[in-house]
Every structure is written in structure tokens, then in C-alpha cells.
Scaffold this active site. Sequence first.
Site, PDB file in Angstrom:
ATOM      1  N   ILE A  28       0.912  -1.323  -0.091  1.00 15.32           N
ATOM      2  CA  ILE A  28      -0.053  -0.028   0.162  1.00 15.32           C
ATOM      3  C   ILE A  28       0.931   1.323   0.030  1.00 15.32           C
ATOM      4  CG2 ILE A  28      -1.980  -1.098   1.158  1.00 15.32           C
ATOM      5  CD1 ILE A  28      -1.074  -0.042   3.799  1.00 15.32           C
ATOM      6  N   GLY A  56       8.466   3.644   0.688  1.00 16.87           N
ATOM      7  CA  GLY A  56       9.215   5.002   0.857  1.00 16.87           C
ATOM      8  C   GLY A  56      10.663   4.808   0.751  1.00 16.87           C
ATOM      9  N   GLU A  87       8.842  -0.683   2.928  1.00 21.60           N
ATOM     10  CA  GLU A  87       7.751  -0.604   2.249  1.00 21.60           C
ATOM     11  C   GLU A  87       6.538  -1.067   3.484  1.00 21.60           C
ATOM     12  OE1 GLU A  87       8.161  -3.640  -0.623  1.00 21.60           O
ATOM     13  OE2 GLU A  87       9.184  -2.498  -2.091  1.00 21.60           O
ATOM     14  N   LYS A 140       5.002  -2.022   8.109  1.00 18.28           N
ATOM     15  CA  LYS A 140       6.006  -1.431   7.623  1.00 18.28           C
ATOM     16  C   LYS A 140       7.296  -2.433   7.675  1.00 18.28           C
ATOM     17  CE  LYS A 140       8.317   3.008   7.365  1.00 18.28           C
ATOM     18  NZ  LYS A 140       8.237   4.487   8.149  1.00 18.28           N
ATOM     19  N   ASP A 148       9.954  15.610   9.886  1.00 17.12           N
ATOM     20  CA  ASP A 148       9.515  15.062   8.599  1.00 17.12           C
ATOM     21  C   ASP A 148       8.181  15.411   8.340  1.00 17.12           C
ATOM     22  OD1 ASP A 148      10.199  14.327   5.958  1.00 17.12           O
ATOM     23  OD2 ASP A 148      10.324  12.328   6.383  1.00 17.12           O
TER      24      ASP A 148
END
Length: 524
Positions: free
Chosen positions: A229, A232, A236, A250, A354
Amino acid sequence: MLPKKMDICCVILPLLLIVSCGFDITAGLRCYCSDCPSNECDAGEGGRCVTAITKMGGTREDKIRYRCLKEEKIYIRVQEGKMQGGTPHCMVSAQKEDVNNIICCSGPDLCNQHLRPTYAPATVRPGDENSEAKLQFGTAELVIFIACPVLIVSILFMVLFFAYHQCQRNRHGYQLPNDASQETMPFVQQGQSSSTLREMMYEYSGSGSGLPLLVQRTIARQIQVRETIGKGRYGEVYRGRWRGENVAVKIFPSREERSWFREAEIYQTVMLRHENILGFIAADNKDNGTWTQLWLITDYHENGSLFDYLNRTVVSISGMLKLSLSASCGLAHLHMEIIGTEVHAGKPAIAHRDLKSKNILVKNNGTCCIADLGLAVRHDIATDSVDIAPNNRVGTKRYMAPEVLDESINMTHFESFKRADVYAFGLVLWEITRRCSLGGIVEEYQLPYYDMVQSDPSLEEMRKVVCEEKHRPAIPNRWHSHESLRVMARLMKECWYHNAAARLTTLRIKKTLASIANQEDMKI
């Protein structure tokens, strides 16, 4: 007289015959002799034939000798209380049995010719025992002298290594509690199918620091990973299933262990749990023998990130305010420091570092939650220092504050990181407000500075636009025609001031957005 002469002849003639035939009247046992010219010798009456073997030093061959042993060499000796016949020539000292041996025989003639003596097994001689023991003792001493210091240093190094890592885990609260087995064993063993993630969070997360580590690992090993889904720079994201519930998984590669550990560590900060911060479920690693995966399991939100949501969705004014206010609540809770008591530990202030639309998720109810805390830093109030992650990651260049781009930020001052978050949040507000429909008019979704830099800008490009030219995203004219949009425009401008100290605090942003939302509700 004649008879007497005939008797003498009868005696002498046989003797002469024997002598003439080469026989000796006194001949006894004949033996094979290796040193005799005729290879034979006479042992005489009662003698012995001898075969002797000797191991020759410096050569591989044995020397075998054959000879006779006269009767006078034989005698009777006493050994171990028994009378035995023997000869010193037919017996070998126990000390020399491994290098000499002798076999004697008493008949028939040449009986020793085919005898083959063998050596006795080597034994330690009484005189050599001490020297051999001394040699072994000296070798053992040498081994101990060398091995002991090496072993002690190795053990000391291992103890220090594990103590350091345990100290780090204890310091940040990411360790298996001593009573974890007692607390979680019923769940692990019985596998209560009625338990849901929400129920377990309510049961275990009274401190707001997440589930016990044993429960985390149990959940992680029961998850079935489905489709991807998101993807980065450092991992993933997959949709997974656990007991019929969707979860987000993740997965970090093993080389990103620090990023994985840091994010799990931040998520488990005491009292961090909040409805507008992504719900953390578990952290675990999966090793199949050839590679290792590092898992971070969180709540799943099917709407995806705010970036994805705004790309495909046009929002109303109330929807805009709902997204903005909930995101500001999450950031305000992150920035807020909660003072602890003697009973309950407090929560340190945390800066995201971030913040962007791709790191904010949209729930099914239209509210936001802040995610991806891998770069977050915490404020240690006791030492007034900043706990910076031990990795080389940097934030997204497009959302970097001016002081970050020109490297003038004070890295030792925690407020500097909070102000940089506020700048990035102002850009997120701009993204949300552009997708607000007013009178059927709405702008297409764009990233901040889309018209000033390329899709993947460099630090030099962003530094020139933001720091040198001091550009900011453009405010559409239509926003000035509506009170809520006008306040939103003013709010985001106050977030991205070039002077960091002049920017709003997250608490002020939250209150302003709440005020606008109340006014809109009153109109309805």
C-alpha cells in the site's frame, strides 16, 4: 691274550670310524648362528639356541642375531616367590622391552632359525615419568598463561556490549518487562479469539506506551501480509490481516535497523498514544536464515495518506477544517511536554522533523493522524538536551524550514525543531485549503512550491527559493472572499515566517482552527 686284543679292537675301531666320519662324540644341541662361518654352532648338552632382535637407532630396520648359549650360563633364580629356570641372556629388562627382545629354545637342532621375536608395547620408564610430567605441566602452564587473559578480555567485552544495549533499551523504554510473561501468558497460550486490537490497547496501554513486548511479538507472528500500500525511502508498507482486522505492516530491510528501532522506540514513548497520532501495535523481526525483515505494525487506514486523499478528493469547508484541526491536535500533543508524578511517568516533548502530507494519514471519519516518527527527536528536560536519532536521515527538502536549508538552526535548542515543524505544517495547511470547494471552484492538487522548483528539488534549489528569494506558496484571490479561508490564509502565513521565533506555536494553531470550526458549526 687274543680275546683281550679283540676287545680293544672292538672299542677302538668304532671310535676311529666316528672320527673318520666327522662326528664329535661330545656334540650336543646344534643352533643356527648368524656370526659363525658355517652358520651353525654347538650349544652343547643342556645348552640353548638364541634369537635376539634389537631396534637400531637412526634406522628403520631391526637387527636380528642367531647364536648358541652354553649350559654354564643357565641357572635357577627366584622370582616372585617361585622357582623358575632362566638365564640373563634369555630375559630382557622391563625398561628395554620396547627396543630389545630374546627368545631361547632347547630343541630340536636349528630351532632358533625361524624364531621372530617382537617388541613389547612402549611403556613410560620410571626415570622418564618425571621429565614427561614436567613437559606436560610446562605446556599446560603455557596454554593457561596465553588463554586465560584472552578469555577474560572476551568475556568482559561481551558483558560490556550487552550491558550497553540493555542500558539503551531501558533508557528509552523498549525492553521486555520483567513481569511480561506473567501479564501476557494467558493471551499467548489461550489465544483469546474474542480479543480485538482495540480491546487489548485499552487493557494494556494505560500508560500510553503500547503493548508489552511479548504481546507485540505474538501478534506479529500471526499476521498475514497482503498487498503493498506504500513505498518509501526506508521501507515498504503492506496491508496485513490479524484475526479478521486490517493492520499496516511497515517492513524495513536489515540495513535500516537503526531507523526501525528508533521509530518503534518513539512510538512507545510513555503517554504518546493519541487519537491523532498513528496507533502503534507491535514491532518484531522475522528471520528465515538468509535475510532478516524488521516489522513495524500500526493501525491501518484505508484512505491512505493525506497526499493521496487530497489528490482524489475535493473537500468542503467543514471537511477542510476537520482535516486541519485534527492534524494540529496530533502535532500539538506531539510537541507538548507532560510533567510526570511520583506514580506516573511524564511524556517528553517530541518534534517530528519530517512533517508533510505523505506522513499524515486520513481516517474513515475524515480526521487525520500523524505517522512516520523515524526522524523524531525528544527533549530531555532533566539535561535540557535533544535526543537526536543516531542515523543519517534528513527530512524532505521541499518541506524544510529556511533555517534548516541554510544550516543556521540551533541543533542543541529543542524549540528550534518545533518551529521547523510549524513551518512544514503551514505548507500542509496550504495543500488542504487548495482542495476546498467554494462556489464550485477548487484548485487542482499541487505540492508546495510546485511552480518554483522541479518535482525532486535539490537543497540548492530550495535554499535559493526559500532562503534567498524568500518565496512562499501563492494564496489564491478567491480565499479572501470567505472568512474561514481568509483566516486559514493568515494562519499559514504566520506558520512560515522566515524568522522562526515569530512563528505560531502548535497550541495557538490548534486554538485558532478550533475557533474557525466552531464558527462554521454555528452557521449550520
